[in-house]
Design an enzyme around this catalytic site. Structure first.
Site, PDB file in Angstrom:
ATOM      1  N   ASN A  74       1.360  -0.970  -0.166  1.00 21.68           N
ATOM      2  CA  ASN A  74      -0.205  -0.424  -0.074  1.00 21.68           C
ATOM      3  C   ASN A  74       0.857   1.336   0.317  1.00 21.68           C
ATOM      4  O   ASN A  74       1.707   1.757   0.976  1.00 21.68           O
ATOM      5  CB  ASN A  74      -1.049   0.226   1.246  1.00 21.68           C
ATOM      6  CG  ASN A  74      -1.777   1.558   1.212  1.00 21.68           C
ATOM      7  OD1 ASN A  74      -1.854   1.882   0.475  1.00 21.68           O
ATOM      8  ND2 ASN A  74      -2.660   1.455   2.477  1.00 21.68           N
ATOM      9  N   PHE A  75       0.919   1.609  -0.853  1.00 23.35           N
ATOM     10  CA  PHE A  75       1.909   2.970  -1.286  1.00 23.35           C
ATOM     11  C   PHE A  75       1.394   4.299  -0.212  1.00 23.35           C
ATOM     12  O   PHE A  75       1.934   5.271  -0.574  1.00 23.35           O
ATOM     13  CB  PHE A  75       1.845   3.072  -2.620  1.00 23.35           C
ATOM     14  CG  PHE A  75       2.419   2.287  -3.319  1.00 23.35           C
ATOM     15  CD1 PHE A  75       3.131   1.816  -2.932  1.00 23.35           C
ATOM     16  CD2 PHE A  75       3.214   3.599  -4.537  1.00 23.35           C
ATOM     17  CE1 PHE A  75       4.589   1.226  -3.457  1.00 23.35           C
ATOM     18  CE2 PHE A  75       4.130   2.695  -5.628  1.00 23.35           C
ATOM     19  CZ  PHE A  75       4.915   1.589  -5.170  1.00 23.35           C
ATOM     20  N   LYS A  76       0.183   4.341  -0.314  1.00 20.83           N
ATOM     21  CA  LYS A  76      -0.893   5.439   0.829  1.00 20.83           C
ATOM     22  C   LYS A  76      -0.548   6.884  -0.626  1.00 20.83           C
ATOM     23  O   LYS A  76      -0.034   6.871  -1.854  1.00 20.83           O
ATOM     24  CB  LYS A  76      -0.544   5.614   2.177  1.00 20.83           C
ATOM     25  CG  LYS A  76      -0.081   4.546   2.680  1.00 20.83           C
ATOM     26  CD  LYS A  76       0.342   3.857   4.367  1.00 20.83           C
ATOM     27  CE  LYS A  76      -0.591   2.684   4.914  1.00 20.83           C
ATOM     28  NZ  LYS A  76      -0.205   2.870   6.495  1.00 20.83           N
TER      29      LYS A  76
ATOM     30  N   HIS B 235      -9.842   1.318   4.502  1.00 16.17           N
ATOM     31  CA  HIS B 235      -8.150   1.149   5.441  1.00 16.17           C
ATOM     32  C   HIS B 235      -8.623   2.041   6.211  1.00 16.17           C
ATOM     33  O   HIS B 235      -9.778   2.623   6.707  1.00 16.17           O
ATOM     34  CB  HIS B 235      -7.115   1.538   4.676  1.00 16.17           C
ATOM     35  CG  HIS B 235      -6.322   1.345   5.254  1.00 16.17           C
ATOM     36  ND1 HIS B 235      -5.615   2.392   5.822  1.00 16.17           N
ATOM     37  CD2 HIS B 235      -5.771   0.666   4.609  1.00 16.17           C
ATOM     38  CE1 HIS B 235      -4.779   2.043   6.458  1.00 16.17           C
ATOM     39  NE2 HIS B 235      -4.074   1.108   5.080  1.00 16.17           N
TER      40      HIS B 235
ATOM     41  N   SER C 146       2.261  -2.593  10.320  1.00 13.17           N
ATOM     42  CA  SER C 146       4.020  -3.559  10.598  1.00 13.17           C
ATOM     43  C   SER C 146       4.089  -4.211  10.360  1.00 13.17           C
ATOM     44  O   SER C 146       5.396  -4.943  10.750  1.00 13.17           O
ATOM     45  CB  SER C 146       4.455  -2.358  12.302  1.00 13.17           C
ATOM     46  OG  SER C 146       3.778  -1.040  12.124  1.00 13.17           O
TER      47      SER C 146
ATOM     48  N   GLU D 281      -6.216  -5.306  10.390  1.00  8.11           N
ATOM     49  CA  GLU D 281      -4.732  -4.370   9.984  1.00  8.11           C
ATOM     50  C   GLU D 281      -5.627  -3.945  11.882  1.00  8.11           C
ATOM     51  O   GLU D 281      -5.817  -3.221  11.004  1.00  8.11           O
ATOM     52  CB  GLU D 281      -4.696  -3.385   9.400  1.00  8.11           C
ATOM     53  CG  GLU D 281      -4.714  -3.961   8.124  1.00  8.11           C
ATOM     54  CD  GLU D 281      -4.054  -3.042   7.202  1.00  8.11           C
ATOM     55  OE1 GLU D 281      -2.684  -3.455   6.721  1.00  8.11           O
ATOM     56  OE2 GLU D 281      -4.966  -1.966   6.617  1.00  8.11           O
TER      57      GLU D 281
HETATM   58  P1  PGA Z   1       2.205  -0.250   7.408  1.00  2.00           P
HETATM   59  O1  PGA Z   1       0.866  -0.274   7.136  1.00  2.00           O
HETATM   60  O2  PGA Z   1       2.955  -1.274   6.903  1.00  2.00           O
HETATM   61  O3  PGA Z   1       3.366   1.265   7.304  1.00  2.00           O
HETATM   62  O4  PGA Z   1       1.818  -0.240   9.789  1.00  2.00           O
HETATM   63  C1  PGA Z   1      -0.195  -1.118   6.378  1.00  2.00           C
HETATM   64  C2  PGA Z   1      -1.754  -0.211   5.856  1.00  2.00           C
HETATM   65  O5  PGA Z   1      -1.740  -0.029   6.209  1.00  2.00           O
HETATM   66  O6  PGA Z   1      -2.066  -1.649   5.546  1.00  2.00           O
END
Ligand code: PGA
Length: 237
Positions: free
Chosen positions: A6-8, A90, A195, A159
């Protein structure tokens, strides 16, 4: 298994293209068996000519084909790039962008009618986690309100909000506990996110009901993401 990035709000068009090409080359060379997803920002969507087991997906959309929704992206714009996988629910959209469960369910129905893969995210915040597993599960079940869990292209990503972007993933016991309770009632692929990194992906993928991961921060480095795909290829379940 599904290994998703997930690039966000990261990466440019050029950076995304280079990343997708590098991952594509790695998958071909390693003959990887993983289903890889890269959720790129809207501005970087393109036709990358991906392999069958690599799909570039969209992090969001507005539940319309097209219309007058200034600043939003509808399905017409996603279809231009043959987007076949979308993220819905999300935690950053639920909590930071204040998407309600009703709106999330509306998006879900829209994407379902378009027959795209839906990676549907659920997860509890820290204040629910401290109340124990029963509180966690009732919070998570509420996030299925209005969601057709029988949709055949549904993938569920658990998540925990407190584990996202914090560097502190949930413990293996906690992941196992939640995923096995979800598994008892749901027959769709279950992913864990929060994480996940090179150092912990192997043990997470060994959790019985876990069929993949959704990775943010640690995936924003193509070598690290390739390494995670390599590790997944060596997990026998
Ligand atoms: P993260 O994000 O790996 O930085 O914890 C995961 C996500 O939000 O999908």
């Amino acid at each position: 298994m599904i290994i998703a990035s997930n690039f966000k709000t990261n990466y440019t068009r050029a950076g995304t293209k280079a990343f997708v090409q590098a991952i594509q080359a790695y998958i071909a060379q390693a003959k990887s068996r993983q289903q890889v997803r890269i959720f790129a920002p809207f501005t970087a969507l393109d036709r990358f000519g991906e392999h069958d087991n690599l799909k570039v997906g969209a992090q969001n959309f507005y539940p319309v084909q097209s219309g007058s929704y200034t600043g939003e992206i509808g399905f017409q714009q996603l279809e231009e790039f043959r987007i076949e996988s979308v993220l819905i629910g999300h935690s950053e959209r639920r909590h930071l962008l204040k998407e309600s469960q009703a709106f999330i369910a509306q998006k879900y129905d829209f994407a379902k009618a378009r027959e795209v893969e839906i990676v549907y995210c659920i997860g509890e915040p820290a204040e629910i986690r401290v109340q124990g597993i029963d509180a966690v599960m009732s919070y998570l079940w509420e996030q299925f309100e209005g969601i057709d869990v029988h949709y055949d292209r549904l993938v569920i990503a658990y998540e925990p909000v407190w584990a996202i972007g914090t560097g502190l993933s949930a413990s293996l016991d906690d992941i196992d506990d939640v995923l096995s309770r979800l598994r008892a009632k749901l027959s769709k692929p279950l992913l864990y996110g929060g994480s996940v990194k090179v150092d912990n992906i192997e043990s997470i993928l060994h959790v019985k009901a876990c069929e993949g991961v959704l990775v943010g921060t640690a995936s924003w480095n193509e070598n690290a993401f390739c390494e995670m795909i390599r590790i997944a290829d060596h997990v026998n379940k």
